[in-house]
Design a protein around this motif. Structure first.
Motif, short mmCIF file in Angstrom:
data_model
loop_
_atom_site.label_atom_id
_atom_site.label_comp_id
_atom_site.label_asym_id
_atom_site.label_seq_id
_atom_site.Cartn_x
_atom_site.Cartn_y
_atom_site.Cartn_z
N UNK A 9 0.81 -1.01 0.01
CA UNK A 9 -0.04 0.23 -0.02
C UNK A 9 0.87 1.38 -0.06
N UNK A 10 2.02 1.02 0.53
CA UNK A 10 2.73 2.19 0.76
C UNK A 10 4.01 2.57 -0.56
N UNK A 11 4.00 1.60 -1.41
CA UNK A 11 4.95 1.96 -2.56
C UNK A 11 4.23 1.18 -3.59
N UNK A 12 3.45 1.97 -4.54
CA UNK A 12 2.72 1.12 -6.05
C UNK A 12 3.73 0.79 -6.82
N UNK A 13 4.83 1.25 -6.74
CA UNK A 13 6.12 0.78 -7.74
C UNK A 13 6.88 -0.44 -7.44
N UNK A 14 6.59 -1.07 -6.28
CA UNK A 14 7.12 -2.34 -5.84
C UNK A 14 6.03 -3.43 -6.06
N UNK A 15 6.69 -4.44 -6.30
CA UNK A 15 5.88 -5.95 -6.43
C UNK A 15 6.64 -7.04 -6.04
N UNK A 16 6.00 -8.07 -5.29
CA UNK A 16 6.67 -9.17 -5.02
C UNK A 16 5.78 -10.32 -5.67
N UNK A 17 6.72 -11.40 -6.11
CA UNK A 17 6.05 -12.51 -6.66
C UNK A 17 6.80 -13.76 -5.93
N UNK A 18 5.92 -14.95 -6.00
CA UNK A 18 6.60 -16.01 -5.71
C UNK A 18 5.95 -17.27 -6.62
N UNK A 19 6.89 -18.38 -6.58
CA UNK A 19 6.55 -19.34 -7.91
C UNK A 19 6.84 -20.77 -7.32
N UNK A 20 6.48 -21.56 -8.34
CA UNK A 20 6.65 -23.21 -8.03
C UNK A 20 8.00 -23.44 -7.90
N UNK A 21 8.77 -22.56 -8.42
CA UNK A 21 10.38 -22.83 -8.67
C UNK A 21 10.84 -22.54 -6.99
N UNK A 22 10.06 -22.29 -5.95
CA UNK A 22 10.40 -22.04 -4.75
C UNK A 22 11.10 -20.70 -4.57
N UNK A 23 11.11 -19.83 -5.45
CA UNK A 23 11.61 -18.67 -5.48
C UNK A 23 10.46 -17.38 -4.79
N UNK A 24 11.20 -16.20 -4.42
CA UNK A 24 10.62 -15.08 -4.28
C UNK A 24 11.46 -13.94 -4.75
N UNK A 25 10.72 -13.05 -5.70
CA UNK A 25 11.15 -12.04 -6.27
C UNK A 25 10.59 -10.64 -6.01
N UNK A 26 11.40 -9.81 -5.41
CA UNK A 26 10.87 -8.41 -5.32
C UNK A 26 11.10 -7.33 -6.62
N UNK A 27 10.12 -7.02 -7.24
CA UNK A 27 10.28 -6.22 -8.29
C UNK A 27 10.16 -4.86 -8.22
#
Length: 131
Positions: free
Chosen positions: A44-62
């Motif tokens: 809510x505090x920064x609409x230019x950030x995004x986090x994703x997680x996937x079946x490859x067991x990874x987490x990425x912050x974009x």
């Protein structure tokens, strides 16, 4: 996403994120994961950030680059490291305030991981594990 909600990020059972420009619905495929993306979160505090997680067991912050209409990875946790999940992370969520910013992820490995974000941006990061 973005200062004027100009973008929409979508996970759709593929390794690529889909980034739509909301005025024209032009779509860009954003590579980063090697298996299907299962969850997304925007703070809510920064609409230019995004986090994703996937079946490859990874987490990425974009980070969104609105001018180039793309996402760039700020932090990645994947592979066999102390920070990664050992099974698919099923959900992620940013903290509701930026006073002490963090990201939580929970996975099928029964681990709840707390990702402190006070050191962002870096390319890799460590988590504090909670059983």
């Amino acid at each position: 996403m973005g200062d004027k909600d100009d973008f929409l990020a979508v996970a759709s059972n593929s390794p690529e994120l889909k980034l739509y420009e909301t005025k024209t619905f032009n779509c860009k495929f954003i590579p980063g994961h090697t298996a299907s993306v299962v969850s997304l979160s925007v703070p809510h505090w920064n609409s230019s950030l995004l986090a994703s997680c996937a079946k490859d067991n990874s987490v990425i912050i974009w980070k969104l680059n609105g001018e180039k209409e793309t996402l760039s990875p700020l932090a990645v946790c994947s592979g066999i490291t102390s920070c990664s999940h050992t099974s698919t992370p099923s959900s992620i969520s940013f903290s509701h305030t930026c006073t002490v910013p963090f990201l939580l992820s929970i996975g099928y490995d029964t681990m709840l991981k707390l990702w402190p974000l006070n050191t962002l941006p870096t390319k890799t990061f460590d988590s504090v594990e909670k059983a």
